[in-house]
Design an enzyme around this catalytic site. Structure first.
Site, short mmCIF file in Angstrom:
data_model
loop_
_atom_site.label_atom_id
_atom_site.label_comp_id
_atom_site.label_asym_id
_atom_site.label_seq_id
_atom_site.Cartn_x
_atom_site.Cartn_y
_atom_site.Cartn_z
N LEU A 284 0.88 -1.17 0.00
CA LEU A 284 0.00 0.00 0.00
C LEU A 284 0.91 1.22 0.00
O LEU A 284 2.00 1.19 0.59
CB LEU A 284 -0.88 0.02 1.26
CG LEU A 284 -1.96 -1.07 1.36
CD1 LEU A 284 -2.69 -0.98 2.71
CD2 LEU A 284 -2.96 -0.96 0.21
N ASP A 285 0.47 2.31 -0.62
CA ASP A 285 1.26 3.54 -0.60
C ASP A 285 1.41 4.02 0.84
O ASP A 285 0.56 3.70 1.69
CB ASP A 285 0.55 4.64 -1.41
CG ASP A 285 0.40 4.25 -2.88
OD1 ASP A 285 1.19 3.43 -3.35
OD2 ASP A 285 -0.54 4.79 -3.51
N GLN A 286 2.40 4.85 1.08
CA GLN A 286 2.61 5.31 2.47
C GLN A 286 1.39 6.03 3.02
O GLN A 286 1.09 5.94 4.20
CB GLN A 286 3.90 6.16 2.59
CG GLN A 286 3.92 7.49 1.88
CD GLN A 286 3.20 8.62 2.60
OE1 GLN A 286 2.94 8.52 3.80
NE2 GLN A 286 2.86 9.67 1.89
#
Ligand code: URA
Length: 234
Positions: A102-104
């Site tokens: 998942l993106d940050q």
């Protein structure tokens, strides 16, 4: 299995470190200290304690993390903390990795495991596992955007269109989007291609597995057999 091997397999350090933990009297089972690293222990339903903290023996680790924003899905993060900062060190030591990234700034359901086949199966582009996201959008949603997402949009740099399995507005700025693939920034790029912009993104479900409502942001739990089974159910 001998106790040293049990601790080693569960990520309590090198064999030498595990032997020292045991010999120093820091490991117990059922409240009784065992200071012999060669002691034979049955691993079925085993829970041992290290410095009084219980740890269940699991041949393979399957865990669920409610990922907060501001954490990278990498053991070697570039700009933020790592999701491994939210987990006991034993997981990184035994080779647990994120099952897809998942993106940050994305929150919600993140799976992690040290079962290489499982990680591969759930990250392989061939395995079309539905993933349900809730996106908060900058601009109001409209029917044209929803139709474009369902029919397919062309992502920048890609040759083929990608379509959502489902796209429903839950509010003027709230979009529930189900996708099968796990392309880089996929949801953000799809929504941009449909003419809107993601302000916040949360993953709610993978296959039949929903983020447990009782799992606080930043908290993790073991995934049991029932959880693993529900993952397989789309
Ligand atoms: N799609 C994105 O754009 N970001 C994520 O983190 C997951 C899916």
């Amino acid at each position: 299995m001998n106790l040293e091997s049990v601790l080693f397999s569960q990520g309590f350090g090198s064999r030498r470190q595990c032997r020292a933990l045991i010999a120093d009297g820091r490991v117990s089972i059922g409240g009784s200290t065992i200071d012999n690293p060669n002691a034979d222990v049955a691993t079925d339903a085993l829970t041992f304690e290290v410095d009084g903290t219980p740890w269940p023996y699991r041949e393979r680790a399957y865990i669920v993390l409610n990922k907060p924003a501001g954490y990278e899905c990498s053991r070697d993060p570039q700009h933020h903390l790592s999701v491994f900062n939210l987990l006991p060190a034993q997981f990184a030591t035994r080779g647990v990795q994120c099952v897809g990234r998942l993106d940050q700034d994305t929150t919600g359901l993140l799976l992690l495991s040290d079962d290489g086949q499982f990680v591969h199966a759930y990250t392989s582009p061939k395995r079309k596992v539905p993933k349900v996201y809730l996106a908060t959008t900058r601009h109001p949603l409209d029917d044209a955007q929803l139709a474009a997402l369902r029919e397919g949009v062309l992502l920048h740099g890609e040759a083929k269109q990608v379509a959502a399995v489902a796209a429903h507005a839950r509010g003027e700025h709230e979009l529930e989007l189900t996708v099968l693939e796990g392309k880089y920034h996929q949801v953000k790029r799809m929504i941009a291609a449909a003419g809107n912009r993601v302000e916040a993104l949360h993953r709610e479900r993978i296959g039949g597995l929903s983020l447990p409502a009782s799992l606080a942001e930043g908290a993790w739990q073991w995934l049991d057999e029932a959880g693993l089974e529900s993952l397989r159910v789309a």
